[in-house]
Design an enzyme around this catalytic site. Structure first.
Site, PDB file in Angstrom:
ATOM      1  N   CYS A   1      -2.379   4.419  -4.094  1.00  0.00           N
ATOM      2  CA  CYS A   1      -3.726   4.197  -3.591  1.00  0.00           C
ATOM      3  C   CYS A   1      -4.616   4.240  -4.818  1.00  0.00           C
ATOM      4  O   CYS A   1      -4.434   5.107  -5.684  1.00  0.00           O
ATOM      5  CB  CYS A   1      -4.127   5.267  -2.576  1.00  0.00           C
ATOM      6  SG  CYS A   1      -5.854   5.140  -2.065  1.00  0.00           S
TER       7      CYS A   1
ATOM      8  N   THR B   1      -7.249  -2.721  -4.369  1.00  0.00           N
ATOM      9  CA  THR B   1      -6.821  -1.767  -3.353  1.00  0.00           C
ATOM     10  C   THR B   1      -5.347  -2.020  -3.094  1.00  0.00           C
ATOM     11  O   THR B   1      -4.902  -3.172  -3.106  1.00  0.00           O
ATOM     12  CB  THR B   1      -7.611  -1.913  -2.040  1.00  0.00           C
ATOM     13  OG1 THR B   1      -6.890  -1.299  -0.970  1.00  0.00           O
ATOM     14  CG2 THR B   1      -7.839  -3.376  -1.677  1.00  0.00           C
TER      15      THR B   1
END
Length: 228
Positions: free
Chosen positions: A195, A83
């Site tokens: 992202c 992430t």
């Protein structure tokens, strides 16, 4: 090849992409029937997302530290965090863990600099776009980093309400393409898909400027570190 430990589940959609890339890259490098020796500790994203929203970053760091320690205790020799946003607490996550850590921003910066990009756009969650932890790391490598001036709320909502749930909509793709176009108009020669889910929506075939998918770059860097 060393065993890779991956802290995942944020969201599981992008962690699934990591799994595919890690194994396909290991097979590409080693040939034959090779795949990546891999340990994944997949967290429940609902709890992590709540801590993000509440600004409880210390608590989130402690959760990730527990995850990294579990991976190291289980035999992980190289560790990655699947992430972008939670790299805000990367230092806390790796506290007391001796296995080397591959930061997601570093292979991204390497690729951008190798291709000669000096001014780049950064897309991601509102935390990644608005907080300095990611941008400053790139700026330390000599790049100018631009983030959207408008639509940050919409871009963030598309990630959490759609992509993290496996929903890919043409209307949302258009929103991202328009945001990239505005970054290009301000001087960005490339854009970071900052992202790990954005690559589900955007690639070079629809973007007005080159895209750099952090999921792909990070997973391949983890394989490279495991082979070193």
């Amino acid at each position: 090849m060393k065993t890779i430990g991956l802290v995942g589940g944020m969201s599981w959609e992008s962690t699934a992409h990591y799994y595919r890339i890690l194994n396909s890259e290991a097979a590409r490098c080693l040939g034959g029937l090779h795949s990546a020796p891999l340990l994944i500790h997949s967290l429940d994203f609902a709890g992590i997302a709540a801590l993000q929203t509440e600004g409880k970053w210390d608590e989130a760091g402690a959760v990730l530290n527990d995850s990294a320690r579990r991976l190291a205790d289980a035999g992980a020799e190289v560790i990655g965090l699947a992430t972008n946003t939670m790299h805000l607490v990367a230092d806390a996550m790796m506290e007391g863990v001796s296995a080397p850590f591959v930061h997601i921003a570093e292979p991204t910066a390497d690729a951008l600099l190798e291709d000669g990009h000096a001014t780049i756009g950064l897309l991601g969650t509102r935390f990644t776009m608005e907080m300095g932890f990611y941008r400053e790391r790139l700026e330390a490598r000599g790049m100018t980093v631009l983030v959207p001036e408008v639509d940050r709320t919409n871009l963030n909502a598309i990630i959490f309400e759609e992509l993290c749930r496996g929903i890919v909509r043409d209307e949302s793709r258009k929103t991202y393409v328009e945001a990239i176009g505005r970054l290009a108009a301000r001087g960005a020669s490339a854009v970071i898909l900052g992202c790990t889910e954005i690559g589900m929506l955007i690639d070079d075939s629809v973007s007005p400027i080159p895209t750099y998918d952090t999921t792909d770059l990070h997973a391949k860097a983890l394989v490279s570190a495991a082979l070193a």
